[in-house]
Design a protein around this motif. Structure first.
Motif, PDB file in Angstrom:
ATOM      1  N   GLY B   3       0.795  -1.220   0.000  1.00  0.00           N
ATOM      2  CA  GLY B   3       0.000   0.000   0.000  1.00  0.00           C
ATOM      3  C   GLY B   3       0.831   1.274   0.000  1.00  0.00           C
ATOM      4  N   ALA B   4       1.896   1.284   0.773  1.00  0.00           N
ATOM      5  CA  ALA B   4       2.668   2.520   0.948  1.00  0.00           C
ATOM      6  C   ALA B   4       3.374   2.964  -0.329  1.00  0.00           C
ATOM      7  CB  ALA B   4       3.670   2.354   2.084  1.00  0.00           C
ATOM      8  N   ASP B   5       3.512   2.068  -1.308  1.00  0.00           N
ATOM      9  CA  ASP B   5       4.170   2.455  -2.554  1.00  0.00           C
ATOM     10  C   ASP B   5       3.190   3.082  -3.546  1.00  0.00           C
ATOM     11  OD1 ASP B   5       6.539   1.524  -1.645  1.00  0.00           O
ATOM     12  OD2 ASP B   5       6.292  -0.478  -2.538  1.00  0.00           O
ATOM     13  N   HIS B   6       1.910   2.938  -3.289  1.00  0.00           N
ATOM     14  CA  HIS B   6       0.903   3.425  -4.242  1.00  0.00           C
ATOM     15  C   HIS B   6       0.944   4.955  -4.297  1.00  0.00           C
ATOM     16  CE1 HIS B   6      -2.975   3.844  -6.264  1.00  0.00           C
ATOM     17  NE2 HIS B   6      -2.941   2.531  -6.491  1.00  0.00           N
ATOM     18  N   TYR B   7       0.814   5.504  -5.502  1.00  0.00           N
ATOM     19  CA  TYR B   7       0.857   6.977  -5.603  1.00  0.00           C
ATOM     20  C   TYR B   7      -0.272   7.627  -4.815  1.00  0.00           C
ATOM     21  CZ  TYR B   7      -2.718   6.464  -9.238  1.00  0.00           C
ATOM     22  OH  TYR B   7      -3.853   6.155  -9.910  1.00  0.00           O
ATOM     23  N   LEU B   8      -1.388   6.908  -4.634  1.00  0.00           N
ATOM     24  CA  LEU B   8      -2.469   7.502  -3.834  1.00  0.00           C
ATOM     25  C   LEU B   8      -2.145   7.449  -2.348  1.00  0.00           C
ATOM     26  CD1 LEU B   8      -5.681   6.375  -5.755  1.00  0.00           C
ATOM     27  CD2 LEU B   8      -4.676   8.664  -5.607  1.00  0.00           C
ATOM     28  N   TYR B   9      -1.367   6.461  -1.941  1.00  0.00           N
ATOM     29  CA  TYR B   9      -0.885   6.457  -0.554  1.00  0.00           C
ATOM     30  C   TYR B   9      -0.051   7.707  -0.308  1.00  0.00           C
ATOM     31  CZ  TYR B   9       1.361   5.129   3.804  1.00  0.00           C
ATOM     32  OH  TYR B   9       1.788   5.125   5.102  1.00  0.00           O
ATOM     33  N   LYS B  10       0.812   8.008  -1.267  1.00  0.00           N
ATOM     34  CA  LYS B  10       1.673   9.194  -1.093  1.00  0.00           C
ATOM     35  C   LYS B  10       0.841  10.477  -1.042  1.00  0.00           C
ATOM     36  CE  LYS B  10       5.728   6.907  -2.858  1.00  0.00           C
ATOM     37  NZ  LYS B  10       6.465   6.509  -4.067  1.00  0.00           N
ATOM     38  N   MET B  11      -0.170  10.550  -1.903  1.00  0.00           N
ATOM     39  CA  MET B  11      -1.038  11.735  -1.890  1.00  0.00           C
ATOM     40  C   MET B  11      -1.763  11.860  -0.547  1.00  0.00           C
ATOM     41  SD  MET B  11      -4.176  12.697  -4.483  1.00  0.00           S
ATOM     42  CE  MET B  11      -3.143  13.096  -5.877  1.00  0.00           C
ATOM     43  N   MET B  12      -2.150  10.721   0.016  1.00  0.00           N
ATOM     44  CA  MET B  12      -2.930  10.706   1.258  1.00  0.00           C
ATOM     45  C   MET B  12      -2.055  10.855   2.512  1.00  0.00           C
ATOM     46  SD  MET B  12      -6.223  10.559   1.550  1.00  0.00           S
ATOM     47  CE  MET B  12      -7.711  10.350   0.549  1.00  0.00           C
ATOM     48  N   HIS B  13      -0.744  10.700   2.354  1.00  0.00           N
ATOM     49  CA  HIS B  13       0.151  10.760   3.520  1.00  0.00           C
ATOM     50  C   HIS B  13       1.318  11.717   3.289  1.00  0.00           C
ATOM     51  CE1 HIS B  13      -1.977   6.908   3.861  1.00  0.00           C
ATOM     52  NE2 HIS B  13      -1.807   7.001   5.165  1.00  0.00           N
TER      53      HIS B  13
END
Lengths: 481, 481
Positions: B3-13
């Motif tokens: 999960g942490a590699d997903h670009y949406l994870y980055k946007m959300m965190h």
């Protein structure tokens, strides 16, 4: 019919009450019920009746009717099953004409109970009395400060007349109605309906001046023909909304075990309701959403509805629900479109739903747009999505005043003005206006609007369903007038 | 997928945020959005970007990315349409990888807007960026104290992951969720979906550990095949509940004017949802009722349901709604009936619905009866009607203590004990338990139960619908596993 001569009028408007079943034990069911009666502030004398206790709820208690200083208008009996008949007879001999029998263990409890119940009816007839129940929770008349149930009546005096085959759907609704600023005008828990049934209540409520709409909770109808006649006559005077649970197999089973009455299938009842103009609800929430709307709004001339919103999603929810419930998105007239153009940003949609998006001038949303829509002959009813949260207004007012008290007051005035405009629409244009919002009554705009008689329901789809119920009732009225 | 590699994870965190559109004018839309971000207590640095103002929201403002002390993880753009492309390019050059474009006037605004939107996509691809929107309200991540929308996030950190084609159905739901003690885990307003659409969000949320259930608001699906694949994969991991408004003609019309996307007919979507295991809701209320239930309860082995009540009416409402929504009233085993006999008054019904009426011992209602029912192999899920109002408990406690403070504390403990028992049932028996009550969260028992993860929904019928949604999802899971 002169309402005040009806025996149910007399039961609902007693000047004095004799109360059996309360005692010096404050936890007894009867004591709790008496406490509610006194708490609501019933204005006439209340006489606790008890074989031994001399003081009950701080009042002198009486052993027998013969000791009472007057003949009470109403008797409430919350007694063990075995002493109900003799007490009823005592009431009859004393000249009491209205009795509420809360005690259970009669018609719902097998053949022996049924026989006991018939005995009660015999006694009542002998003495020219009417009794409600047995196995009921009692009555409430918010305009007469009368509440014989065991729940505190916290809601406002209201306009919904209710007859219910479930006591819970009287008492437990006090808190539900409060959420909308609503209340019962009068409410009957009919219990086993040994003498007085929902037909009698509907007939009476149709003539009750405080009742603008009649709500009925039905598990089974005992007198089909009479229901048909009475409900149809009542529907010609004011709306009747019925929540009927006996139509499904499971509901029928539950109803049978609850009140011992045999329910009929959905199709049959749908037909009966439709011919009588009775609007059917499928849950308690729906019942009261409909009552709020049908009890406050003028009848629409047809099904063509306008949806006014400043948020796309809620507008789309309303539109989707509109069609699913038999309403039609009205076609805006060319003139209406042209007028709207002057007040809406270029990004906004000039079709129905009318989505103002971010407003040039937010006040147009209440001051201008609804009027333009309601003037359009193509539009017969209006749904408004509503969102005017105090925190947003106070944020804006930070620019006007640094004083939080003054800001609160200005905010209050602002909300008052917006809400007054919405509330005035129905009289100005003679068309119904229903609001939907995800905010609840804790938000001042919801409270003010509801108190002005604007149904602000908890979601766009619930509001559209209520508007559809109103349109169905209007259709019935057009057909019979 | 990690999960942490997903670009949406980055946007959300994000660890740091550059914010365009806030200014020294606190009323500007951008300023309001920045205020929410700061109010929720976002813990990393936030850099207001402004061409002239030097201080914005009490913080040093920057004219250009090159002045920033670091490369922010996320950029939020609330700017006039005409400067969005150049600002996006500036972000790209500076190395910012995640952008939220709130500005409107693109794909939803005709051919020219569409062209401008394509230009944004081109820029983003050039620099390896991902942007949400345009024409969206932003994101919320309650666990990361992140809220880029213009509404204050008042709800608790929650477990509902939401992807919505309406910004209102993110922001305006904060207050709705609060009514149930719920909150979003993460929420996306996807706007025009130029780069990131609901499919991407569903895929990402299916791997998000804080998200127990995915809620989706859909006006139209742009990538049908991908939706099918992604939604089906997601549904194998956790429930996906969709409120789709484009299926009716009116809803389709509203959707088209709102986001410019073309919706498909109900029948088609019903088929797609069913095959994907996506549970369909028909209103926002239903969506979150279902999310509450599907996000907290174990899956039932079938449709056989027991209804436990102490009031006939609510039990009958539940029974009626049970059948209308495809559930079945379970037949109680002979053993269960026998066990129940010991705990129920003779007036009570020993069939389903199980109506305890007036209890011999009120505590049996939580301590004994649910366990007897859930042990029965014929019963796969349980509905409980709930009513434990504080005023009644305090009334009872008058007998125990005259001290109102002590009574309050005893009342609190009593409620706590009852609620704990109900909350423990699902783990003890591995079967779902859903409550219904007309009381709201202001009543302590509702608050405590909801906070323990028991769905207490506002009426028996809403609870039964939610239980039915859960049973449908369980059926899908059985079919694919």
């Amino acid at each position: 019919m002169n309402g005040a001569d009806h025996y149910l009028y007399k039961m609902m408007h007693p000047k004095s009450i004799a109360f059996w079943g309360a005692s010096s034990n404050p936890m007894a069911m009867g004591s709790v019920q008496l406490a509610q009666l006194l708490d609501l502030g019933f204005e006439g004398p209340v006489y606790p009746m008890h074989p031994r206790d001399e003081i009950v709820a701080g009042k002198k208690a009486y052993k027998h009717c013969s000791e009472l200083p007057e003949v009470p208008d109403l008797a409430v009996l919350i007694l063990p099953t075995r002493v109900v008949a003799e007490t009823l007879e005592e009431c009859g001999k004393a000249g009491i004409k209205s009795v509420i029998i809360v005690s259970a263990g009669f018609g719902e409890a097998g053949a022996e109970g049924k026989e006991q119940q018939n005995k009660l009816v015999g006694i009542a007839k002998t003495y020219g009395m009417h009794f409600l129940g047995p196995n009921c929770i009692g009555i409430v008349n918010s305009h007469h400060k009368l509440n014989t149930t065991f729940f505190p009546y916290d809601a406002a005096p209201g306009f919904i007349g209710m007859a219910s085959q479930s006591g819970s759907f009287i008492t437990q609704m006090f808190v539900h109605l409060e959420k909308f600023g609503l209340g019962f005008s009068q409410g009957f828990s009919v219990g086993n309906e040994a003498m007085i049934d929902i037909c009698d209540c509907i007939e009476y409520l149709s003539h009750c001046p405080e009742t603008k709409v009649i709500g009925v909770y039905i598990e089974a109808i005992r007198r089909g023909r009479d229901f048909f006649r009475v409900a149809k006559e009542a529907s010609k005077i004011k709306p009747v909304v019925a929540f009927y649970v006996g139509g499904s197999e499971s509901g029928k089973k539950a109803a049978l075990s609850h009140t011992g009455a045999l329910a009929g299938p959905d199709l049959l009842y749908d037909g009966i309701f439709k011919q009588c103009g009775v609007i059917r609800a499928y849950s308690l929430e729906e019942l009261f959403d409909y009552c709020f709307t049908l009890g406050t709004q003028p009848l629409p001339a047809g099904n063509d509805t306008a949806i006014l919103t400043h948020s796309g999603g809620p507008g789309a929810e309303a539109a989707d629900s509109c069609e699913r419930n038999g309403l039609k998105l009205a076609d805006l007239s060319a003139q209406t479109r042209e007028k709207l153009l002057n007040y809406m940003p270029h990004t906004a949609s000039i079709s129905n739903p009318i989505d103002m998006t971010f407003a040039k001038n937010p006040e147009d949303y209440t001051a201008i747009l609804p009027g333009i829509l309601l003037e359009d002959p193509n539009i017969q009813s209006l749904f408004m999505y509503l969102l005017l949260p105090m925190h947003r207004i106070l944020q804006t007012l930070k620019n006007v005043t640094p004083d939080p008290v003054q800001a609160q007051e200005l905010g209050r005035q602002y909300i008052e003005k917006q809400c007054r405009r919405i509330a005035d629409l129905k009289d100005k244009y003679g068309k119904p206006v229903v609001g939907g919002s995800f905010c609840t009554r804790e938000e001042p705009f919801v409270r003010v609007l509801q108190d002005y008689g604007v149904p602000v329901l908890p979601s766009p789809s619930r509001a559209m369903k209520a508007l559809s119920a109103l349109a169905k009732y209007a259709e019935f009225r057009r057909a019979v007038e």
